[in-house]
Enzyme design. Structure first.
Site, PDB file in Angstrom:
ATOM      1  N   ARG A 182       0.829  -1.203   0.000  1.00 39.32           N
ATOM      2  CA  ARG A 182       0.000   0.000   0.000  1.00 39.32           C
ATOM      3  C   ARG A 182       0.866   1.257   0.000  1.00 39.32           C
ATOM      4  O   ARG A 182       2.020   1.237   0.408  1.00 39.32           O
ATOM      5  CB  ARG A 182      -0.925   0.012   1.221  1.00 39.32           C
ATOM      6  N   LYS A 327      -8.423  -2.375   1.567  1.00 37.03           N
ATOM      7  CA  LYS A 327      -8.293  -1.460   2.689  1.00 37.03           C
ATOM      8  C   LYS A 327      -9.052  -0.155   2.472  1.00 37.03           C
ATOM      9  O   LYS A 327      -9.474   0.496   3.429  1.00 37.03           O
ATOM     10  CB  LYS A 327      -6.819  -1.181   2.964  1.00 37.03           C
ATOM     11  N   HIS A 346     -10.311  -3.787  13.185  1.00 33.40           N
ATOM     12  CA  HIS A 346      -9.250  -4.451  12.413  1.00 33.40           C
ATOM     13  C   HIS A 346      -8.771  -5.630  13.240  1.00 33.40           C
ATOM     14  O   HIS A 346      -7.826  -5.526  14.015  1.00 33.40           O
ATOM     15  CB  HIS A 346      -8.114  -3.457  12.138  1.00 33.40           C
ATOM     16  N   SER A 364       0.771  -6.212  11.259  1.00 32.76           N
ATOM     17  CA  SER A 364       1.407  -7.204  10.405  1.00 32.76           C
ATOM     18  C   SER A 364       2.597  -7.852  11.119  1.00 32.76           C
ATOM     19  O   SER A 364       3.428  -7.164  11.718  1.00 32.76           O
ATOM     20  CB  SER A 364       1.881  -6.536   9.111  1.00 32.76           C
ATOM     21  N   LYS A 368      -1.723 -12.421  13.868  1.00 36.71           N
ATOM     22  CA  LYS A 368      -3.184 -12.289  13.920  1.00 36.71           C
ATOM     23  C   LYS A 368      -3.879 -13.338  13.046  1.00 36.71           C
ATOM     24  O   LYS A 368      -4.798 -14.027  13.498  1.00 36.71           O
ATOM     25  CB  LYS A 368      -3.579 -10.875  13.484  1.00 36.71           C
ATOM     26  N   THR A 369      -3.433 -13.453  11.808  1.00 40.58           N
ATOM     27  CA  THR A 369      -4.055 -14.418  10.894  1.00 40.58           C
ATOM     28  C   THR A 369      -3.772 -15.845  11.340  1.00 40.58           C
ATOM     29  O   THR A 369      -4.659 -16.700  11.361  1.00 40.58           O
ATOM     30  CB  THR A 369      -3.546 -14.201   9.458  1.00 40.58           C
ATOM     31  N   ASP A 383      -9.539 -10.670   9.476  1.00 39.62           N
ATOM     32  CA  ASP A 383      -8.995  -9.311   9.394  1.00 39.62           C
ATOM     33  C   ASP A 383      -9.954  -8.167   9.718  1.00 39.62           C
ATOM     34  O   ASP A 383      -9.546  -7.198  10.331  1.00 39.62           O
ATOM     35  CB  ASP A 383      -8.425  -9.093   7.990  1.00 39.62           C
ATOM     36  N   ARG A 448       1.543 -12.331  -0.852  1.00 38.58           N
ATOM     37  CA  ARG A 448       0.216 -12.514  -0.251  1.00 38.58           C
ATOM     38  C   ARG A 448      -0.594 -13.564  -0.996  1.00 38.58           C
ATOM     39  O   ARG A 448      -0.397 -13.802  -2.188  1.00 38.58           O
ATOM     40  CB  ARG A 448      -0.559 -11.197  -0.298  1.00 38.58           C
TER      41      ARG A 448
END
Length: 664
Positions: A182, A327, A346, A364, A368-369, A383, A448
């Site tokens: 991003r 996003k 988030h 990141s 989390k994932t 997410d 990704r």
């Protein structure tokens, strides 16, 4: 007349020779004197097609909706197919209207490469003539490839987009161009009378302002570019699994890769919902292959990602990184949902078999994932979520997992989700076998995988659940001074939620080994629209109302900072998370740490007790004290951004949050 032992030849009644086929041989070829002794293959019937094109047309059949439409409510319900398609195309044409062509371009469904769809007579019946016909662009048709299936998008990508390949597992590997992440400094939000009051502006805010006129200049540039193409991809999809608060979104893009990405990431409508879709609530114009004009006011590069909340539109120029769309829509939800008293978050989210829900917050690299994707629990989402009056709901229809260093052993659910329909961004693969090397960072470290959430075997469909029981804040502390797990009171939860701490390892510069603290308000500062305390106050209110417990979990280093200590084993972190889910950690004995005042357990099943208090793992106790004070100072300095914002009329809550931070 007899032949050899392999078969026989006999005469039929008309005197023609026929072959008798013994078992195991190929189908026979019959010779008949009626056809001048020409051989004919009678082993299978011939096709009905007279030409190759007709033959190809027989290969595909059109599927009809399997569920009848109930009643006649809705925009397209109870309409003849031709009229429904006409209205659908008129809606898309209106989305593509530019300032100089008010009714939008002439659009037609289908691929321009298909001969059967290039007749002007067929096109003309769909959309009226444009208001202004003064340029060549008004004479052309824009072909709309509408809500294509993954298989169709594969064909488009491989045929027309350089850098698109099918990997050994069936995933589509593709490239995002020069931008592999991003571009937050190039994201702009239109500031008007309403957003000027409602949004968070100024120091620390992710919202960089632009005016309405500049947005329209960029919108015109994007729309003109899309209209100049022979074909565009259009996705009509949904955000939010909560049916009462669902948002209709339309994505217009020039690449099959972007269309497949959004097919995965948004909620996929049923054929009946698609027929009844109507006008979208929000539209994205992705003209990422085309740059913005750097001489336009507010522009600082050839990239610009622009949000106009009043017009409910987003424009992308100068970047093909698909994550901007995901996003960007998340930012929109961070604006729309709080206005409905719904908390947008988030976070990852999963649910136990007894209905206990946990939220996972983390930047990141914090896990989390990985931690929300638990084989023993149902995955609600990885997410983006909403917390409503009835419970939690996933905003998205898919997952967007980092896959650098991905392995089957550590993350089997994500590994197995990378199959047909999955988009792999910027990965490197073996030229012949097409096997992906997930450790290869040649293109970027930010590789990704985007896949539908149902690719995770234990995904909960629909992606909704009851009110959360646990709120888990994840931090990858490369300083090595935060405990592996701490129980937080409500004020501490708000403090650490607003802080949004993790640490990055400065490995890109030679000789630099010092970790760098990163703070991202609400664990997603780049996407929030209002002041962080707005979301924090809503979180505290919901946690208090529904009895949720806050936890701070360090997935980073122990026994020293990065370079001297070692990272906490994932197996230990999973044991800690399991103890939180089961409720056993609530029953443990606790002691309070110095400076941060965190409550840490003295024992967790399956985790060495000595690592629960980080001071035990440091051989250099003085070094631990110095590093602890350094990190506390960084927290203090970061939080100064938020001290001038008062929560409530008496401001007591603000003071309580400040007191929950490090105490020197």
């Amino acid at each position: 007349m007899a032949a050899n032992g392999n078969g026989e030849v006999a005469m039929n009644g008309n005197g023609a020779a026929t072959a008798r086929k013994p078992k195991g041989l190929l189908p026979s070829i019959t010779t008949s004197d009626k056809h001048h002794d020409v051989c004919h293959d009678m082993s299978a019937p011939t096709v009905k097609a007279q030409t190759i094109d007709e033959l190809h047309s027989l290969q595909k059949k059109k599927s009809a909706p399997t569920t009848p439409i109930k009643g006649i409510q809705g925009t397209f319900a109870a309409l003849p197919e031709e009229e429904r398609q006409k209205q659908q195309l008129q809606s898309i044409s209106a989305s593509l209207a530019s300032l100089t062509r008010e009714t939008g371009p002439k659009v037609v469904r289908g691929d321009p490469a298909s001969k059967s769809q290039t007749s002007p007579r067929v096109h003309q019946q769909h959309v009226a003539e444009p208001a202004i016909s003064a340029s060549d662009s008004s004479l052309k048709f824009t072909h709309v490839l509408y809500n294509l299936s993954p298989a169709e998008l594969y064909e488009q990508a491989i045929h027309y987009e350089k850098g698109s390949f099918i990997t050994s597992t069936g995933a589509l590997a593709t490239l995002s161009g020069a931008k592999t992440g991003r571009a937050p400094r190039d994201k702009r939000v239109v500031k008007d009378d309403v957003t000027g009051e409602e949004l968070w502006w100024g120091k620390g805010s992710p919202n960089i302002e632009m005016d309405e006129h500049t947005f329209m200049v960029n919108r015109e540039r994007a729309v003109d570019y899309l209209n100049s193409l022979d074909k565009v991809f259009v996705n009509d999809q949904f955000l939010n699994w909560d049916p009462e608060n669902r948002i209709k979104v339309r994505i217009v893009s020039a690449r099959a890769y972007h269309s497949l990405f959004m097919h995965n990431m948004c909620i996929r409508p049923t054929p009946e919902e698609l027929e009844d879709f109507g006008t979208p609530d929000f539209t994205i114009y992705n003209a990422g292959q085309f740059p913005c004009n750097r001489y336009t006011h507010y522009m600082t590069s050839s990239t610009s990602i622009d949000l106009n909340l009043a017009r409910r539109e987003m424009v992308i120029l100068g970047t093909q990184y698909a994550g901007e769309m995901k996003k960007g829509l998340f930012s929109v939800m961070h604006y729309l949902m709080p206005k409905r008293r719904i908390l947008s978050l988030h976070s990852g989210c999963n649910m136990g078999k007894d209905g206990d829900v946990a939220l996972f917050f983390g930047l990141s690299g914090t896990g989390k994932t990985t931690l929300s994707t638990d084989p023993n629990r149902y995955l609600i989402g990885d997410d983006e979520h909403c917390w409503t009056e009835t419970g939690v709901s996933n905003i998205e229809g898919g997952c967007y997992a980092k896959c650098i260093d991905l392995s089957r052993e550590k993350e089997p659910e994500i590994w197995n989700a990378i199959k047909f329909g999955t988009v792999l961004e910027n990965v490197v693969f073996e030229e012949h076998t097409r096997e992906v090397d997930y450790a290869d960072k040649s293109v970027t470290e930010n590789t990704r995988a985007s896949y539908p959430i149902e690719y995770i075997p234990n995904a909960k469909i629909p992606c909704v659940g009851p009110h959360p029981k646990n709120v888990i804040l994840l931090a990858c502390d490369a300083f090595g001074v935060l405990p592996p797990v701490s129980k937080l009171n409500l004020a501490q939860t708000m403090y650490h939620f607003i802080s949004g701490y993790t640490a990055l390892v400065a490995g890109t510069e030679e000789g630099v080994k010092e970790p760098r603290a990163t703070f991202s308000a609400c664990f997603g500062a780049a996407f929030i629209m209002m002041h962080p305390t707005k979301y924090a106050a809503m979180l505290a209110e919901k946690m208090q109302k529904h009895g949720a417990t806050g936890w701070l979990v360090n997935t980073g280093w122990s026994g020293g900072s990065y370079g001297s200590g070692s990272r906490i084993k994932l197996a230990y972190t999973r044991k800690i998370i399991d103890a939180i889910h089961s409720g056993s950690l609530l029953k443990a004995e606790y002691k309070k740490t110095k400076v941060f005042g965190l409550e840490i357990p003295t024992e967790v099943e399956g985790v060495p007790s000595e690592i629960l208090d980080p001071v035990n793992t440091w051989s250099n106790k003085l070094g631990y004290e110095d590093t602890l004070m350094k990190l506390a100072g960084l927290f203090k300095n970061n939080f100064e951004t938020f001290t001038d914002h008062k929560i409530g009329k008496d401001n007591e809550l603000t003071e309580e949050i400040l007191a929950a931070g490090p105490n020197f």
